[in-house]
Design a protein around this motif. Structure first.
Motif, PDB file in Angstrom:
ATOM      1  N   GLU B 307       0.850  -1.158  -0.041  1.00  0.00           N
ATOM      2  CA  GLU B 307       0.054  -0.045   0.208  1.00  0.00           C
ATOM      3  C   GLU B 307       0.870   1.176   0.012  1.00  0.00           C
ATOM      4  N   LEU B 308       0.240   2.404  -0.510  1.00  0.00           N
ATOM      5  CA  LEU B 308       0.958   3.737  -0.368  1.00  0.00           C
ATOM      6  C   LEU B 308       0.272   4.112   0.998  1.00  0.00           C
ATOM      7  N   ASN B 309       0.804   5.351   1.404  1.00  0.00           N
ATOM      8  CA  ASN B 309       0.191   6.165   2.452  1.00  0.00           C
ATOM      9  C   ASN B 309       0.919   7.512   2.411  1.00  0.00           C
ATOM     10  N   GLN B 310       0.226   8.421   3.147  1.00  0.00           N
ATOM     11  CA  GLN B 310       0.599   9.642   3.120  1.00  0.00           C
ATOM     12  C   GLN B 310       2.089  10.140   3.433  1.00  0.00           C
ATOM     13  N   VAL B 311       2.733   9.193   4.485  1.00  0.00           N
ATOM     14  CA  VAL B 311       3.929   9.388   4.855  1.00  0.00           C
ATOM     15  C   VAL B 311       5.009   8.870   3.597  1.00  0.00           C
ATOM     16  N   ILE B 312       4.734   7.959   2.917  1.00  0.00           N
ATOM     17  CA  ILE B 312       5.332   7.596   1.831  1.00  0.00           C
ATOM     18  C   ILE B 312       5.789   8.766   0.865  1.00  0.00           C
ATOM     19  N   ILE B 313       4.508   9.379   0.450  1.00  0.00           N
ATOM     20  CA  ILE B 313       4.291  10.115  -0.503  1.00  0.00           C
ATOM     21  C   ILE B 313       5.183  11.640  -0.001  1.00  0.00           C
ATOM     22  N   ALA B 314       4.915  12.017   1.174  1.00  0.00           N
ATOM     23  CA  ALA B 314       5.390  12.977   1.744  1.00  0.00           C
ATOM     24  C   ALA B 314       7.051  12.867   1.614  1.00  0.00           C
ATOM     25  N   GLU B 315       7.500  11.697   2.236  1.00  0.00           N
ATOM     26  CA  GLU B 315       8.993  11.425   2.159  1.00  0.00           C
ATOM     27  C   GLU B 315       9.625  11.541   0.886  1.00  0.00           C
ATOM     28  N   LYS B 316       8.879  10.692  -0.246  1.00  0.00           N
ATOM     29  CA  LYS B 316       9.620  10.600  -1.384  1.00  0.00           C
ATOM     30  C   LYS B 316       9.409  11.957  -2.154  1.00  0.00           C
ATOM     31  N   LEU B 317       8.418  12.902  -1.932  1.00  0.00           N
ATOM     32  CA  LEU B 317       8.386  14.020  -2.900  1.00  0.00           C
ATOM     33  C   LEU B 317       8.829  15.267  -2.158  1.00  0.00           C
ATOM     34  N   LEU B 318       8.709  15.370  -0.908  1.00  0.00           N
ATOM     35  CA  LEU B 318       8.765  16.499  -0.166  1.00  0.00           C
ATOM     36  C   LEU B 318      10.010  16.590   0.857  1.00  0.00           C
ATOM     37  N   GLY B 319      10.473  15.304   0.864  1.00  0.00           N
ATOM     38  CA  GLY B 319      11.526  14.837   1.758  1.00  0.00           C
ATOM     39  C   GLY B 319      11.017  15.194   3.424  1.00  0.00           C
ATOM     40  N   THR B 320      10.069  15.112   3.685  1.00  0.00           N
ATOM     41  CA  THR B 320       9.757  15.276   5.151  1.00  0.00           C
ATOM     42  C   THR B 320       9.050  13.978   5.727  1.00  0.00           C
ATOM     43  N   ALA B 321       9.367  14.016   7.227  1.00  0.00           N
ATOM     44  CA  ALA B 321       9.021  12.679   7.683  1.00  0.00           C
ATOM     45  C   ALA B 321       8.456  13.336   9.143  1.00  0.00           C
TER      46      ALA B 321
END
Lengths: 190, 575
Positions: B307-321
């Motif tokens: 599954e994807l989730n919001q944390v994976i997307i933020a990490e990959k595209l914004l570099g935030t965690a």
């Protein structure tokens, strides 16, 4: 309002679905946008289960990831420890003190961890631990632990008790309502 | 007033409001509650079919009769129903036909992680993809309009986080619909080669019309936030992307994922400097974009597993965690287990004790593969236990046939195991099959099936006589054993393995979680008699553990099945 995230964790079969429905119902009555994400199927068979409840002005993702939860409600101590990593800094845990040995402990491959409550406090978490199982048995059934915990949680949220009672009415079948009201009341007093 | 509903409940509400009259499904996580919910509406005829192929064919027949019809299944169920689907794509419909297919990214309760969009593409059937409960309702209704306007079955794909998430839904009254008259039309309905050739041309024309529809369909939405970054997405992935990226990017959210629009993709991409494709499982939107010449990134960032989730997307595209504090110790895992009192336990204990090779199947009893029993050798798909055993024994013959069995549940046996058992009898492999008859479809949450004597609405129904059925297809040795009586089960298994002909053992005992099952009081261990031999722990019962060096039974879990007492040599387990 910023989205708030609650996780309800426990062992498959402990009744997390009812708890999440009660909570979701309360939040919807308060006018929030609400999403509740459940797990059905194989993990319900005695595995570690988690239900997410999110609410706010606009909620998109139904899931909660590591470092995102405001509150964790746990039906079992080891599960409280397992999911604690999902809490935000300053997050809270409301947990039952019930312990259920997972299969690796039963087979002797691992031992049940000790000092969980102390460790959780050591992580900077605000922990409320309640013997929900005894209170549920006092109310009439061990199965009502979930509603006892809802009673405990209700004291920590700023909603009228009437809203919780209404949610109980909507989510619990009529023949079990008296027992569950008692369980809820015992949780509130705990 | 809005009501919190599971995606599945909302889906059923949409079918109801759209005037659906007929639903036929086979249960499968995460699709099951659509059919359970629609069965509560008296205006809709609803049934559990023996398998997904039967369900889709029955729904197609109801469509020919002029009704709005429906079938639901999980992703792997669509493989079983693929045969009617691919030709229903040619015949088209009379009354609208909607088929729900629920994918399970992350495999919460599935044996593979296939992406059902491939079936929509291959069968040339339109597919809609809701991303929350309100959309589940609206898309179910729209599905019927598309089905009737374009003369095609319509697939609606959900995923676990859509099907099993609750969000608010607006409920409206049902729109009752007259049956459309059935008119005999062999060119449309009789798919012999001469007619099918003509229909294939029509299918290709229909796809072109559907692409035109997709270009401007309101469910394919552009959200222009004035950004230079564009995200093309669908389903649950849209919700994750919105949470992670908010209004920082533009979105093309596709509510219809087959066929995909061309110009809409091109126009959206033309306004963005960078385009990301965010979709779970396979890169289907991405391949479409790339075929149109759009420069974009998707699977190279997000992969196609889980599954994807919001944390994976933020990490990959914004570099935030988010800031994370781990628990200071390693914790024991808690895998799913067979419940306390599960009737399957006695069978698997006996098989493990005799070191039998076990050909497994799909159901709760797949948990017989888990520690400490570790009894199952392989598990593939519904019904495969018997046919895999047949092939295995045909190759190894006397080297295997006296030490191998197939295990299959009552519902799974009727689903597709029956054909396999016919093959065992017909082609005479010396195979022993254990039908684990717990009188219910268990893993999906207690659905009735053709062996239980009740139908979906809970009314009395014809019950398959398993013993007579096995005899009728040519199995001469059929016997029943009670899995709560270990000695009886052991005798049945050893005797049937010893004979030189196919045999069936029906392990009969209802699921311990069924409400009508009366439990014995919990057992307890008399500590002074317990010698700590841990024999009882070999059962893998979640109610039994060691406390202070002695066996201990958790009274909240124990249902008094008694098989631990049968094992204890010291009489330490008492009622």
């Amino acid at each position: 309002m910023e989205t708030k995230s609650i996780m309800i964790v426990g062992v498959g079969g402990q009744g997390s679905l009812l708890a999440s429905r009660i909570l979701g119902n309360v939040l919807l009555q308060q006018g929030y946008e609400v999403k509740v994400s459940e797990v059905h199927g194989m993990s319900q068979r005695g595995g570690s289960v988690v239900t997410y409840v999110k609410y706010g002005d606009a909620v998109y993702s139904p899931v909660v990831e590591k470092g995102e939860a405001d509150v964790i409600i746990s039906f079992e101590l080891l599960e409280a420890a397992r999911w604690a990593v999902c809490l935000k800094k300053g997050g809270k845990i409301v947990t039952s003190t019930q312990t259920l040995d997972p299969m690796p402990v039963i087979t002797g491959a691992a031992s049940y961890p000790e000092g969980i409550i102390e460790n959780l406090k050591g992580m900077g978490i605000d922990v409320t631990a309640v013997d929900a199982l005894s209170l549920a048995e006092q109310a009439g059934s061990a199965k009502a632990s979930n509603v006892v915990l809802m009673g405990v949680v209700s004291k920590k949220m700023d909603f009228d008790e009437a809203v919780w009672q209404e949610a109980l009415n909507q989510c619990v079948p009529p023949k079990f309502i008296e027992m569950n009201r008692k369980a809820f009341a015992l949780g509130r007093e705990a | 007033m809005k009501k919190l509903m599971l995606g599945n409940e909302a889906f059923a509400r949409g079918l109801y409001e759209a005037g659906c009259r007929f639903a036929s499904s086979y249960p499968g996580t995460p699709s099951t509650e659509i059919t359970e919910t629609i069965a509560k509406y008296d205006e809709v005829y609803a049934e559990w079919a023996p398998n997904e192929k039967v369900a889709v064919e029955s729904a197609l027949g109801a469509s020919f009769a002029g009704a709005r019809a429906f079938a639901a299944m999980k992703h792997v169920g669509l493989n079983v129903a693929a045969d009617p689907l691919y030709t229903a794509a040619y015949t088209g419909v009379n009354g609208g036909l909607v088929i729900a297919v629920a994918d399970d990214p992350g495999m919460h309760s599935s044996q593979n992680e296939q992406d059902s969009r491939h079936h929509a593409i291959a069968s040339k059937v339109p597919m809609l993809e809701p991303s929350d409960s309100q959309e589940c309702k609206e898309f179910a209704m729209l599905g019927y309009d598309i089905s009737e306007d374009f003369d095609t079955p319509v697939l609606i794909r959900t995923a676990t986080r859509v099907a099993h998430s609750q969000s608010a839904v607006e409920q409206l009254p049902r729109q009752e619909r007259e049956l459309k008259p059935y008119v005999k039309n062999p060119q449309k309905y009789v798919m012999v080669p001469a007619n099918a050739r003509g229909k294939h041309v029509i299918v290709e024309e229909r796809t072109k019309k559907l692409i035109t529809y997709a270009e401007t369909a309101p469910i394919n939405k552009v959200e222009d936030n004035g950004s230079e970054i564009g995200v093309i997405t669908c389903g649950a992935a849209y919700q994750y992307a919105k949470e992670a990226l908010g209004d920082k990017v533009n979105y093309l959210k596709l509510g219809m994922t087959n066929p995909l629009p061309n110009q809409l993709f091109l126009d959206f991409a033309a306004k963005c400097k960078t385009v990301y494709i965010i979709e779970e499982l396979d890169g289907i939107l991405e391949q479409h974009a790339k075929a149109l010449g759009i420069e974009c990134k998707g699977k190279e960032i997000f992969g196609c597993i889980g599954e994807l989730n919001q944390v994976i997307i933020a990490e990959k595209l914004l570099g935030t965690a988010p800031e994370v504090t781990p628990y200071p110790e390693q914790l024991p895992i808690r895998p799913p287990v067979m419940c306390a009192g599960c009737p399957h336990r006695g069978v698997f204990y006996t098989l493990a004790k005799h070191k039998i090779t076990v050909s497994g199947d799909i159901g709760c009893y797949t948990l017989g593969a888990a520690k400490p029993l570790e009894s199952i050798d392989w598990t593939i798909c519904m019904g495969s236990s018997i046919s895999c055993l047949h092939g295995y024994n045909k190759i190894l013959n006397e080297k295997s046939q006296n030490k191998t069995v197939a295990v299959i549940g009552d519902s799974t046996f009727i689903h597709t195991g029956l054909n396999s058992l016919v093959n065992v009898a017909y082609n005479a492999s010396n195979s022993t099959v254990i039908i684990l008859d717990n009188s219910i479809t268990g893993m999906t949450g207690h659905q009735q099936n053709p062996t239980t004597g009740k139908n979906l609405k809970g009314d009395p129904a014809a019950a398959v006589d398993l013993e007579a059925l096995c005899h009728a297809i040519g199995i001469k040795r059929v016997r029943v054993a009670d899995p709560y009586h270990l000695a009886e089960m052991e005798q049945a298994i050893t005797e049937e393995l010893a004979v030189d002909e196919p045999s069936v053992i029906i392990s009969r005992r209802p699921c311990a979680l069924l409400k009508y099952v009366k439990h014995n009081p919990p057992l307890h261990v008399e500590s002074d008699k317990c010698r700590s031999c841990k024999m009882c722990l070999k059962l893998g019962c979640p109610a039994i553990s060691m406390k202070d060096g002695k066996a201990c039974i958790d009274h909240t879990q124990c249902v008094g099945c008694g098989i631990c007492g049968e094992l204890c040599k010291f009489g330490a387990i008492a009622k």
